[in-house]
Design an enzyme around this catalytic site. Structure first.
Site, PDB file in Angstrom:
ATOM      1  N   HIS A 257      10.777  -3.281  -4.686  1.00  0.00           N
ATOM      2  CA  HIS A 257       9.517  -2.613  -5.005  1.00  0.00           C
ATOM      3  C   HIS A 257       9.307  -2.356  -6.485  1.00  0.00           C
ATOM      4  CE1 HIS A 257       6.034  -0.103  -4.456  1.00  0.00           C
ATOM      5  NE2 HIS A 257       6.622   0.901  -5.078  1.00  0.00           N
TER       6      HIS A 257
ATOM      7  N   ASP B 213       2.491  -0.263  -8.026  1.00  0.00           N
ATOM      8  CA  ASP B 213       2.533   0.698  -6.925  1.00  0.00           C
ATOM      9  C   ASP B 213       1.186   1.411  -6.861  1.00  0.00           C
ATOM     10  OD1 ASP B 213       4.261   2.239  -4.857  1.00  0.00           O
ATOM     11  OD2 ASP B 213       3.592   3.835  -6.188  1.00  0.00           O
TER      12      ASP B 213
END
Length: 321
Positions: free
Chosen positions: A300, A100
């Protein structure tokens, strides 16, 4: 649990979880996480013969939490990573993992200090080179100017995003984590109008996917109840400052070994649908890309959702360096 050290990285004191001995592999988390997001990787990396070290990015957990928004720009965060790496392994370049926001942090640490970094792996966010314009311009064009909500636009105003997240940290984390998890049904990250808040329309799953246990969530909740969200959210308020700093590296590519891992249900991996082939784009900016791994059904939270697959990929890549 690993051993914890607090390291003076030069501009900030950074908490580092450390396990094992050998060449340094330094891991950098994203939003809203902590060193703990690498809990499944530290053991296998250490067992493979490396020092596995995972930081709390400044603003998080046990690391310093400066108040100024500009303290969370890319120049400062890459300096923290480089400072920790130098303290843990002063005589050799480090290997970096990032997920991320941690991925741009490690990509840009390698871009700005290539002599200090041996190899770099990014999860979720590909390296796309030195930006041609600030990301604020991009999301304004794609979302805000069309009257559409975008979470990074919501994060620009100081105060309301922090208040929403801190009102009920457990509720915020559950909805945020689930909204872009691989198991989340379509619409879990809802389309809405600009001016909405982040949590509007987001749902709690009730029974959370097995990759995040009650104990895992308790750990994250405790970290954010203690630290707050000003520092973590301020990372999103530095796009123009990051753009200006990175311009000095125009024309430079990543020449060390690199690796990219992402999930096919992760909107950050394909730039919210803007990037048809993240690997092909990254190959234009990284001269020694040694693998692009797309995990079917993965959302994610790459290394938490699919630890066994991710560990195999990462350790095999390390052995091949």
């Amino acid at each position: 649990m690993p051993q914890f050290r607090t390291i003076d990285a030069g501009q900030a004191n950074i908490r580092v979880a450390v396990k094992g001995e050998g060449p340094l592999v330094l891991m950098v988390h994203g939003f809203p996480e902590s060193w703990y997001s690498w809990r499944h990787q530290m053991g296998p990396v250490a067992e493979a013969g490396y020092t596995a070290a995972a930081i709390d990015v400044r603003g998080y957990g046990g690391s310093d939490k400066p108040h100024a928004i500009e303290a969370y720009d890319m120049e400062s965060l890459t300096a923290d990573v480089a400072g920790v790496a130098r303290a843990l392994q002063p005589d050799a370049p480090a290997i970096l993992f990032g997920h991320d926001w941690g991925a741009p942090i490690v990509w840009n640490t390698a871009l700005s200090r290539p002599e200090a970094i041996r190899a770099v792996a990014g999860l979720s966010v590909p390296f796309t080179g030195v930006p041609q314009r600030p990301f604020t311009d991009i999301f304004k064009e794609l979302f805000t100017d069309k009257g559409l909500f975008f979470y990074q636009a919501w994060f620009q105003e100081v105060g309301p995003p922090e208040a929403e997240a801190e009102k009920d940290v457990r509720d915020f984390l559950r909805k945020f984590y689930f909204g872009i998890a691989g198991e989340a049904p379509d619409g879990s990250w809802p389309m809405k109008k600009h001016g909405a808040s982040l949590l509007e329309g987001m749902k709690d799953p009730g029974q959370f996917p097995a990759w995040l246990t009650a104990e895992d969530l308790d750990y994250y909740v405790g970290e954010f109840e203690a630290s707050g969200f000003r520092g973590p959210i301020s990372r999103y308020r530095n796009h123009e400052r990051d753009f200006a700093w990175l311009q000095q590296f125009q024309g430079r590519k990543l020449d060390m070994p690199t690796l990219l891992i992402g999930g096919d249900r992760d909107p950050a991996f394909n730039g919210f649908g803007r990037i048809a082939d993240p690997g092909a784009l990254m190959r234009t900016q990284a001269t020694d890309l040694r693998g692009v791994h797309v995990l079917p059904g993965c959302g994610h939270w790459t290394q938490q959702e699919r630890p066994t697959e991710v560990n195999t990929i990462l350790v095999d890549w390390l052995k091949g360096l």
